[in-house]
Scaffold this motif. Structure first.
Motif, PDB file in Angstrom:
ATOM      1  N   VAL A 149       0.837  -1.191   0.000  1.00 40.44           N
ATOM      2  CA  VAL A 149       0.000   0.000   0.000  1.00 40.44           C
ATOM      3  C   VAL A 149       0.881   1.254   0.000  1.00 40.44           C
TER       4      VAL A 149
ATOM      5  N   SER B  16       1.209   4.854   1.117  1.00 31.77           N
ATOM      6  CA  SER B  16       0.554   5.636   2.164  1.00 31.77           C
ATOM      7  C   SER B  16       1.514   6.668   2.714  1.00 31.77           C
ATOM      8  N   ASP B  17       0.945   7.755   3.269  1.00 36.05           N
ATOM      9  CA  ASP B  17       1.766   8.733   3.974  1.00 36.05           C
ATOM     10  C   ASP B  17       2.251   8.181   5.310  1.00 36.05           C
ATOM     11  N   ASN B  18       1.584   7.137   5.798  1.00 35.90           N
ATOM     12  CA  ASN B  18       1.988   6.496   7.046  1.00 35.90           C
ATOM     13  C   ASN B  18       2.869   5.292   6.740  1.00 35.90           C
ATOM     14  N   ASP B  19       3.909   5.099   7.548  1.00 33.75           N
ATOM     15  CA  ASP B  19       4.725   3.904   7.388  1.00 33.75           C
ATOM     16  C   ASP B  19       3.971   2.657   7.830  1.00 33.75           C
ATOM     17  N   TRP B  20       3.097   2.810   8.811  1.00 36.03           N
ATOM     18  CA  TRP B  20       2.324   1.670   9.292  1.00 36.03           C
ATOM     19  C   TRP B  20       0.963   2.132   9.801  1.00 36.03           C
ATOM     20  N   ASP B  21       0.023   1.201   9.830  1.00 29.36           N
ATOM     21  CA  ASP B  21      -1.284   1.431  10.431  1.00 29.36           C
ATOM     22  C   ASP B  21      -1.622   0.240  11.310  1.00 29.36           C
TER      23      ASP B  21
ATOM     24  N   HIS C  77       3.532  -0.523   5.446  1.00 29.92           N
ATOM     25  CA  HIS C  77       3.308  -0.246   4.036  1.00 29.92           C
ATOM     26  C   HIS C  77       4.665  -0.065   3.348  1.00 29.92           C
TER      27      HIS C  77
ATOM     28  N   LYS D  71       5.550  -0.215   0.002  1.00 26.20           N
ATOM     29  CA  LYS D  71       5.543  -0.043  -1.447  1.00 26.20           C
ATOM     30  C   LYS D  71       6.885   0.556  -1.870  1.00 26.20           C
TER      31      LYS D  71
ATOM     32  N   ASP E 180      -0.131   6.339  -7.557  1.00 23.40           N
ATOM     33  CA  ASP E 180       0.223   6.800  -6.216  1.00 23.40           C
ATOM     34  C   ASP E 180       1.735   6.721  -5.992  1.00 23.40           C
ATOM     35  N   SER E 181       2.356   5.624  -6.397  1.00 26.29           N
ATOM     36  CA  SER E 181       3.797   5.486  -6.183  1.00 26.29           C
ATOM     37  C   SER E 181       4.574   6.476  -7.055  1.00 26.29           C
TER      38      SER E 181
ATOM     39  N   LYS F   5       4.510   9.791  -5.367  1.00 27.50           N
ATOM     40  CA  LYS F   5       5.473   9.822  -4.264  1.00 27.50           C
ATOM     41  C   LYS F   5       6.875  10.076  -4.807  1.00 27.50           C
TER      42      LYS F   5
END
Length: 238
Positions: A140, A142-147, A160, A162, A200-201, A204
């Motif tokens: 995924v 994401s702006d977060n490294d983890w959820d 995440h 990716k 998305d990637s 980034k």
């Protein structure tokens, strides 16, 4: 040097959110010299997936001091470890506020942290507290490294991972004028309300100055990076 979110040898196809089929279990030994097994009233199980090893630390604050080392260990991928935790009262003169930190190895990501307490079993019979933290990896963006998800002591943490290379907008393995052109094309389309085509990637990878906007400034920095690399220099995004 090309900056990557993934520093280990993952590929996008390999980073799927698959739980390990075979787990190696281990009971950890505390580094805290005054650990009393008779006071244990809780446990934490940390489970890592295939493709992810990590440093696991548990520390605690108490009336005697701050950030007291409790457990310090390194877990290999596809493994699970159990940490026994002593219980304490939640009073001013007798408490322990624990902190779990799980830092994936070889990855440019933020560590996972969780605070917790464990009740005193002598004062609170039948209060044994079991906590489980299960880690997964996915692709995924994401702006977060983890959820984290879950509750009641059973938490799943999805990292995440990716893979993308900063500046390699067209994802051809190179950073050159074609990437700068892709940024300008995106910026032109976005400015006029036209449909944009970056994934998305790719978005980034395009935001090389980290200001959350993809525009001519990013294209300019990509060209500067390419120019330095082309002349044998050591390019940097900083």
């Amino acid at each position: 040097m090309i900056q990557k979110k993934l520093l280990s040898a993952f590929t996008a196809a390999a980073v799927t959110a698959i739980m390990p089929l075979s787990i190696a279990y281990a009971a950890e030994e505390p580094v805290f010299p005054h650990f009393n097994k008779n006071d244990v009233n809780g446990s934490i199980t940390v489970t890592l997936p295939e493709g992810m090893s990590a440093k696991v630390n548990i520390s605690f604050d108490s009336p005697e001091g701050k950030a007291e080392p409790y457990y310090i260990t390194e877990l290999s991928e596809n493994s699970s470890a159990v940490f026994e935790i002593e219980g304490r009262d939640n009073s001013e003169d007798d408490y322990r506020n624990y902190l779990l930190t799980v830092a994936p190895s070889g990855m440019n990501v933020e560590p996972f942290t969780a605070e917790f307490t464990v009740p005193d079993g002598n004062d609170n019979p039948d209060s044994f507290k079991e906590m489980k933290y299960t880690f997964t990896i996915d692709d995924v963006v994401s702006d977060n490294d983890w959820d984290a998800s879950g509750s009641d002591g059973d938490v799943t943490v999805a990292y995440h991972l990716k893979a993308y290379t900063l500046g390699d907008v067209n994802e051809d393995g190179k950073i050159d004028a074609k990437d700068a052109s892709a940024v300008l094309m995106y910026y032109s389309a976005a400015s006029t309300g036209a449909e944009t085509t970056l994934s998305d990637s790719q978005m980034k990878a395009a935001n090389v100055n980290g200001d959350s906007h993809i525009d001519a400034k990013d294209a300019s920095r990509i060209l500067m990076y390419y120019s330095v690399a082309s002349t044998g220099g050591e390019p940097s995004w900083s």
